[in-house]
Design a protein around this motif. Structure first.
Motif, PDB file in Angstrom:
ATOM      1  N   VAL A  20       0.840  -1.192   0.000  1.00 49.46           N
ATOM      2  CA  VAL A  20       0.000   0.000   0.000  1.00 49.46           C
ATOM      3  C   VAL A  20       0.880   1.249   0.000  1.00 49.46           C
ATOM      4  O   VAL A  20       1.754   1.410   0.860  1.00 49.46           O
ATOM      5  CB  VAL A  20      -0.930   0.009   1.238  1.00 49.46           C
ATOM      6  N   PHE A  21       0.616   2.130  -0.956  1.00 45.86           N
ATOM      7  CA  PHE A  21       1.363   3.380  -1.070  1.00 45.86           C
ATOM      8  C   PHE A  21       0.401   4.556  -0.952  1.00 45.86           C
ATOM      9  O   PHE A  21      -0.762   4.468  -1.337  1.00 45.86           O
ATOM     10  CB  PHE A  21       2.086   3.450  -2.422  1.00 45.86           C
ATOM     11  N   ILE A  22       0.907   5.659  -0.421  1.00 44.34           N
ATOM     12  CA  ILE A  22       0.127   6.889  -0.290  1.00 44.34           C
ATOM     13  C   ILE A  22       0.632   7.853  -1.358  1.00 44.34           C
ATOM     14  O   ILE A  22       1.817   8.188  -1.398  1.00 44.34           O
ATOM     15  CB  ILE A  22       0.298   7.534   1.108  1.00 44.34           C
ATOM     16  N   ASN A  23      -0.284   8.301  -2.223  1.00 45.76           N
ATOM     17  CA  ASN A  23       0.055   9.203  -3.327  1.00 45.76           C
ATOM     18  C   ASN A  23      -0.739  10.500  -3.211  1.00 45.76           C
ATOM     19  O   ASN A  23      -1.903  10.493  -2.793  1.00 45.76           O
ATOM     20  CB  ASN A  23      -0.276   8.549  -4.666  1.00 45.76           C
ATOM     21  N   ALA A  24      -0.121  11.590  -3.631  1.00 46.99           N
ATOM     22  CA  ALA A  24      -0.795  12.902  -3.640  1.00 46.99           C
ATOM     23  C   ALA A  24      -1.753  12.964  -4.824  1.00 46.99           C
ATOM     24  O   ALA A  24      -1.373  12.651  -5.952  1.00 46.99           O
ATOM     25  CB  ALA A  24       0.225  14.021  -3.725  1.00 46.99           C
TER      26      ALA A  24
END
Length: 194
Positions: free
Chosen positions: A121-125
């Motif tokens: 899981v990655f957090i992207n803008a």
């Protein structure tokens, strides 16, 4: 969600398949500190451009059964969870070996989104983020229509957005979505036969 297991942040529909990705345990773009929304939050240290991969949601990787069993004894008045569904087989428990990504709060008008790649899981803008701005994404916590309303009230949203929906829970209960999906499958089968 049941009385015995806390809700898990649901997997977003956006998925891609790439081979090996480097772990993003920390990020020079953000830091965790106290938040007016809830406990700690994660804040931009410098401008973050739309589309930037900010940090990975890390923690112990466990099965759904392990996640349910681990939090079975959790108090009924505790709506706090660091569980994130990474796949049909894997849940990330950021309460164990987690990084600052676990402190990103829910927001009804988010500036970030989660993306799952190979059960990570990655957090992207999703828009440009200014220095000092708190990061947030829509948790879309899963729940059932039969869940206790008092328990669901624990997931009240405090994001302060102009169009805040008042809850961190997904808009529709999971059981309703399953029924709708089953109904669509049946109608699709009928169309193919005709």
């Amino acid at each position: 969600m049941s009385k015995k297991s806390p809700p898990k942040k649901k997997s977003p529909p956006k998925k891609s398949r790439t081979k090996s990705l480097p772990e993003i345990a920390t990020s020079p773009l953000v830091e965790a500190r106290n938040s007016p929304i809830h406990g700690k939050g994660v804040y931009a240290l410098k401008p973050i451009k739309k589309g930037t991969r900010i940090i990975e949601y890390l923690g112990e990787r466990i099965s759904h059964a392990q996640a349910d069993a681990r939090y079975e004894v959790k108090g009924d008045d505790d709506g706090h969870t660091f569980l994130f569904i990474a796949s049909s087989r894997t849940v990330i428990d950021a309460g164990v070996k987690g990084n600052d990504a676990r402190f990103i709060n829910h927001h009804c008008d988010p500036n970030c989104e989660t993306e799952i790649e190979n059960s990570r899981v990655f957090i992207n803008a999703i828009r440009d983020i200014k220095p000092g701005e708190e990061l947030g994404y829509d948790y879309q916590l899963t729940w059932e229509s039969t869940d206790d309303p008092a328990e669901l009230a624990l997931y009240e949203c405090r994001c302060g957005a102009r169009r805040c929906r008042g809850t961190m829970l997904d808009v529709e209960p999971l059981d309703k979505k399953k029924k709708e999906k089953a109904g669509k499958s049946k109608s699709a089968k009928k169309k193919r036969r005709g």
